[in-house]
Design a protein around this motif. Structure first.
Motif, PDB file in Angstrom:
ATOM      1  N   ARG A  42      35.585  33.771  38.742  1.00 10.05           N
ATOM      2  CA  ARG A  42      35.088  34.458  39.932  1.00 10.05           C
ATOM      3  C   ARG A  42      35.681  35.857  40.045  1.00 10.05           C
ATOM      4  N   ARG A  43      36.981  35.962  39.828  1.00  6.63           N
ATOM      5  CA  ARG A  43      37.635  37.276  39.905  1.00  6.63           C
ATOM      6  C   ARG A  43      37.148  38.228  38.811  1.00  6.63           C
ATOM      7  N   LEU A  44      36.954  37.705  37.591  1.00  9.96           N
ATOM      8  CA  LEU A  44      36.473  38.534  36.484  1.00  9.96           C
ATOM      9  C   LEU A  44      35.066  39.056  36.760  1.00  9.96           C
ATOM     10  N   ILE A  45      34.203  38.199  37.224  1.00  9.92           N
ATOM     11  CA  ILE A  45      32.829  38.626  37.519  1.00  9.92           C
ATOM     12  C   ILE A  45      32.823  39.633  38.663  1.00  9.92           C
ATOM     13  N   ALA A  46      33.647  39.415  39.682  1.00  9.59           N
ATOM     14  CA  ALA A  46      33.726  40.372  40.788  1.00  9.59           C
ATOM     15  C   ALA A  46      34.220  41.726  40.286  1.00  9.59           C
ATOM     16  N   PHE A  47      35.186  41.728  39.369  1.00  6.00           N
ATOM     17  CA  PHE A  47      35.689  42.995  38.824  1.00  6.00           C
ATOM     18  C   PHE A  47      34.642  43.689  37.961  1.00  6.00           C
ATOM     19  N   VAL A  52      34.475  50.498  37.936  1.00  6.59           N
ATOM     20  CA  VAL A  52      35.435  50.489  36.830  1.00  6.59           C
ATOM     21  C   VAL A  52      35.035  49.437  35.799  1.00  6.59           C
ATOM     22  N   GLY A  53      34.613  48.282  36.268  1.00  5.96           N
ATOM     23  CA  GLY A  53      34.206  47.219  35.347  1.00  5.96           C
ATOM     24  C   GLY A  53      32.982  47.595  34.536  1.00  5.96           C
TER      25      GLY A  53
END
Length: 161
Positions: A42-47, A52-53
Motif C-alpha cells: 500500500r505504501r509503495l503504490i501510494a508513493f 517523485v514516484g
C-alpha cells in the motif's frame, strides 16, 4: 456441534477481544507477515503515484531501455564497412612498408611520390565506404555505449510518448 459460520464468528470475536485486551494492556497487536506485506505494498503504490514516484519510474524505464537497446543492437549491427576499412588499412600499412624497404629513405623524392600515390589510392577506396555504406570508424558494439543507448531510449520515449 457448531456450524462453520458460527465457528468463524467466534474466532473473529476472539481475535477482536485479544486485540482489544492487548491495546488496553499497552501492548501493540502482533502483525502477521501478510499484514506487513500488504502495508508495504500500500505504501509503495501510494508513493509511486506521487510526482517523485512517477519521475523515478520514468528514469528507471529509460535506464532499462538503454540496457535493452545496447544488448540487442550492439551484437547485431552491420560490421561489414568497418571490417572492409580495417582490411584496407592493413593493406595500406603493408604497401607503405614495402615502399620503405624497396626505396629506402635515401631516395626521399621517389619515396614521397610512392607514398602519396599509395595514400591517394587508399583515400579513393575509403571515401565510397563513408558515402555509400555508412562507415563511421567504430564497430556496432562500440557505437552502442551506455550513454548512446540511454540517449536513444530517451528520444524514443519522448517521440512516441
Amino acid at each position: 456441534m457448531q456450524t462453520a459460520y458460527a465457528r468463524i464468528v467466534h474466532d473473529r470475536h476472539l481475535q477482536r477481544t485479544q486485540r482489544g485486551s492487548a491495546e488496553v494492556e499497552g501492548r501493540k497487536p502482533v502483525k502477521t507477515f501478510a499484514t506487513v506485506v500488504k502495508d508495504l505494498c500500500r505504501r509503495l503504490i501510494a508513493f509511486l503515484f506521487t510526482q517523485v514516484g512517477v519521475c523515478g519510474l520514468v528514469v528507471a524505464y529509460n535506464i532499462l531501455g538503454a540496457f535493452i537497446f545496447r544488448a540487442v543492437e550492439g551484437k547485431f549491427g552491420d560490421p561489414t564497412p568497418e571490417e572492409t576499412a580495417s582490411h584496407l588499412r592493413e593493406e595500406m600499412v603493408g604497401r607503405l612498408w614495402n615502399v620503405t624497404i624497396k626505396l629506402n629513405v635515401l631516395e626521399e623524392g621517389l619515396w614521397r611520390q610512392e607514398v602519396v600515390g599509395a595514400l591517394e589510392d587508399f583515400q579513393k577506396s575509403v571515401v565510397p565506404l563513408v558515402k555509400t555504406r555508412g562507415y563511421r570508424g567504430v564497430l556496432p558494439l562500440e557505437a552502442w555505449s551506455f550513454s548512446a543507448a540511454l540517449m536513444y531510449s530517451l528520444s524514443v520515449y519522448t517521440t512516441i510518448g
